[in-house]
Scaffold this motif. Structure first.
Motif, short mmCIF file in Angstrom:
data_model
loop_
_atom_site.label_atom_id
_atom_site.label_comp_id
_atom_site.label_asym_id
_atom_site.label_seq_id
_atom_site.Cartn_x
_atom_site.Cartn_y
_atom_site.Cartn_z
N THR A 277 0.81 -1.21 0.00
CA THR A 277 0.00 0.00 0.00
C THR A 277 0.85 1.26 0.00
N ALA A 278 2.09 1.15 0.49
CA ALA A 278 2.95 2.34 0.53
C ALA A 278 3.32 2.81 -0.87
N SER A 279 3.51 1.86 -1.80
CA SER A 279 3.91 2.22 -3.17
C SER A 279 2.79 2.00 -4.18
N ASN A 280 1.62 1.54 -3.67
CA ASN A 280 0.49 1.22 -4.56
C ASN A 280 0.90 0.21 -5.64
N GLU A 281 1.57 -0.86 -5.18
CA GLU A 281 2.02 -1.91 -6.09
C GLU A 281 1.58 -3.28 -5.58
N ILE A 282 1.51 -4.22 -6.51
CA ILE A 282 1.25 -5.62 -6.16
C ILE A 282 2.55 -6.38 -6.31
N VAL A 283 2.95 -7.11 -5.28
CA VAL A 283 4.19 -7.88 -5.30
C VAL A 283 3.85 -9.33 -5.68
N PHE A 284 4.19 -9.72 -6.90
CA PHE A 284 3.98 -11.10 -7.35
C PHE A 284 5.23 -11.92 -7.02
N LYS A 285 5.02 -13.09 -6.43
CA LYS A 285 6.14 -13.93 -6.00
C LYS A 285 6.37 -15.06 -7.01
N ASP A 286 7.62 -15.23 -7.39
CA ASP A 286 7.97 -16.28 -8.34
C ASP A 286 8.28 -17.60 -7.65
N TYR A 287 8.13 -17.64 -6.35
CA TYR A 287 8.31 -18.88 -5.59
C TYR A 287 6.95 -19.30 -5.05
N VAL A 288 6.85 -20.57 -4.67
CA VAL A 288 5.62 -21.10 -4.08
C VAL A 288 5.99 -21.76 -2.75
N HIS A 289 5.86 -20.99 -1.68
CA HIS A 289 6.08 -21.49 -0.32
C HIS A 289 4.72 -21.49 0.38
N ILE A 290 4.30 -22.63 0.89
CA ILE A 290 2.96 -22.75 1.47
C ILE A 290 3.05 -23.09 2.97
N GLY A 291 2.37 -22.28 3.77
CA GLY A 291 2.28 -22.55 5.20
C GLY A 291 1.20 -23.57 5.48
N VAL A 292 1.44 -24.43 6.46
CA VAL A 292 0.47 -25.46 6.84
C VAL A 292 0.18 -25.31 8.33
#
Length: 428
Positions: A277-292
């Motif tokens: 929200t500070a930069s009005n950007e969406i950060v897309f992640k190229d990794y897939v780390h999933i919490g369980v």
């Protein structure tokens, strides 16, 4: 023979932590693995287990102290070596100057910037969790500010450097964050209605209180409900279960869901993102780390499985079993609970027909899975009802980034992968 109580590594990029609770006192007997300190970094609250058992001969820290990895915070022995815990050279050391009182403990302390005002110390026995990063605490000590008196302007009342400077300059208290009350209401006197008892929150529960309050105040959440026919994949799970057991794991539905959700995150990258929200950007992640989410006797912990999209289901089953065991044994490191881009919470082993999990900020979505049950499903080709195993699941998402149609498509993708495991060969 006395044993030094040293702090373990606090994690990557974590230089120091603040003591928020001392769980023992001198003279107590510790068992190996028993928590004796509660520490707070700017990322998590953790309990520090004792490396060995014995009697606590000396404690060198108190609530409010800043400590570092490897620092000696106490001495442990069998009760007969108290004298050994005192350095042998103490008699030969030069006496302290009159204006400098003799130190009571040898624990190293951070060197504060020169300041004419001595910072106030927390009162003995204080266990209040102060939501402030170590850098903010350091500034408070330099300015002589008692953080217990500061109201934070951040999410869940988190205190920033500007809050500390405002308080030091005599400024007014900030407005409470959006979505939170101006002040926590005072509890009624419950004892007038009947007997009561109090129990201190564990470090895990304190961290949960803070993170859930922060998430609820920051994220406008919506939950979408769906269900999947898991009859075929359940048969495959049972068929290939022995193969996973030979590798030291257990082929659970959660392990399968990890692989399915990883494919969905690749197909719908918006769900594998965060909002800046500070930069009005969406950060897309190229990794897939999933919490369980893992249910433990000490509360809910969320260890992270990394690079899920690059691993096979059996490998995931083995890794999931190992990290869940570490969670229940309270052996998780801070690194093993960081970096998730999505979370799965499976309550199917307990029961229920559906629930609305809370998104773990800064993630934007979380999946909740409930217990599968056999239901009659109409088969149009055969013109008859058939018994099918149906699994209900839900998806809670951040409506600032994800629309309802996006959520529905994501859930339909997951359901189709579960209903036709052959599709994982194409999409997974």
């Amino acid at each position: 023979m006395a044993t030094e109580l040293k702090l373990p590594e606090l994690g990557d990029n974590v230089a120091s932590a603040v003591v928020v609770g001392v769980l023992v006192k001198e003279g107590d007997t510790l068992e190996a693995g028993q928590p004796f300190l509660e520490l707070e970094t700017d990322k998590a609250v953790m309990e520090v287990p004792a490396p060995a058992g014995g009697k606590v001969e000396k404690l060198m820290v108190k609530p409010g102290d800043e400590v570092k990895s490897g620092q000696v915070v106490g001495m442990l022995g069998d009760g007969t070596s108290a004298a050994a815990s005192v350095p042998a050279k103490s008699e030969a050391s030069p006496p302290p100057s009159p204006e400098e009182p003799k130190p009571q403990t040898p624990a190293p302390q951070p060197t504060p910037a020169p300041a004419p005002v001595k910072p106030p110390a927390l009162s003995a026995g204080t266990h209040k969790l102060i939501p402030a990063a170590p850098s903010v605490r350091r500034l408070a000590r330099e300015l002589g500010v008692d953080l217990l008196q500061v109201v934070g302007s951040g999410p869940a009342y988190r205190i920033s450097e500007s809050d500390v400077r405002r308080y030091a300059d005599g400024g007014a208290a900030p407005v409470a964050p959006a979505g939170l009350p101006a002040a926590a209401p005072t509890l009624p006197e419950f004892s007038k209605f009947g007997p009561t008892r109090r129990e201190a929150m564990s470090g895990v529960r304190r961290a949960t209180v803070r993170s859930m309050a922060q998430a609820w105040s920051l994220i406008p959440m919506v939950t979408h409900f769906d269900k999947a026919d898991v009859t075929e994949i359940e048969a495959l799970r049972k068929k290939y279960g022995p193969r996973a057991e030979k590798r030291g794991g257990k082929l659970t539905m959660t392990a399968i869901l990890l692989k399915v959700v990883a494919a969905a995150l690749r197909q719908f990258p918006k769900f594998n993102a965060s909002i800046d929200t500070a930069s009005n950007e969406i950060v897309f992640k190229d990794y897939v780390h999933i919490g369980v989410a893992v249910d433990t006797p000490n509360g809910l912990l969320v260890p992270v499985i990394r690079d899920v999209d690059k691993k096979g289901v059996i490998t995931l089953a083995v890794e999931l079993g190992e990290i869940a065991a570490k969670a229940r044994d309270r052996k998780l490191t801070p690194e093993e609970m960081q970096g998730a881009s999505f979370t799965i919470s499976n309550l199917g082993g307990i029961g229920g027909t559906g629930f609305t999990p809370i998104v773990n900020w800064p993630e934007v979505a979380i999946m909740g899975v409930s217990r599968s049950e056999m239901q009659p499903v109409w088969n149009a080709e055969k013109g008859a009802f058939e018994p099918r195993l149906i699994m209900p699941f839900s998806l809670t998402y951040d409506h600032r980034l994800i629309d309802g149609a996006d959520a529905a498509r994501f859930c339909r993708f997951v359901a189709e992968m579960l209903e036709d495991p052959f599709l994982l060969g194409f999409e997974g």
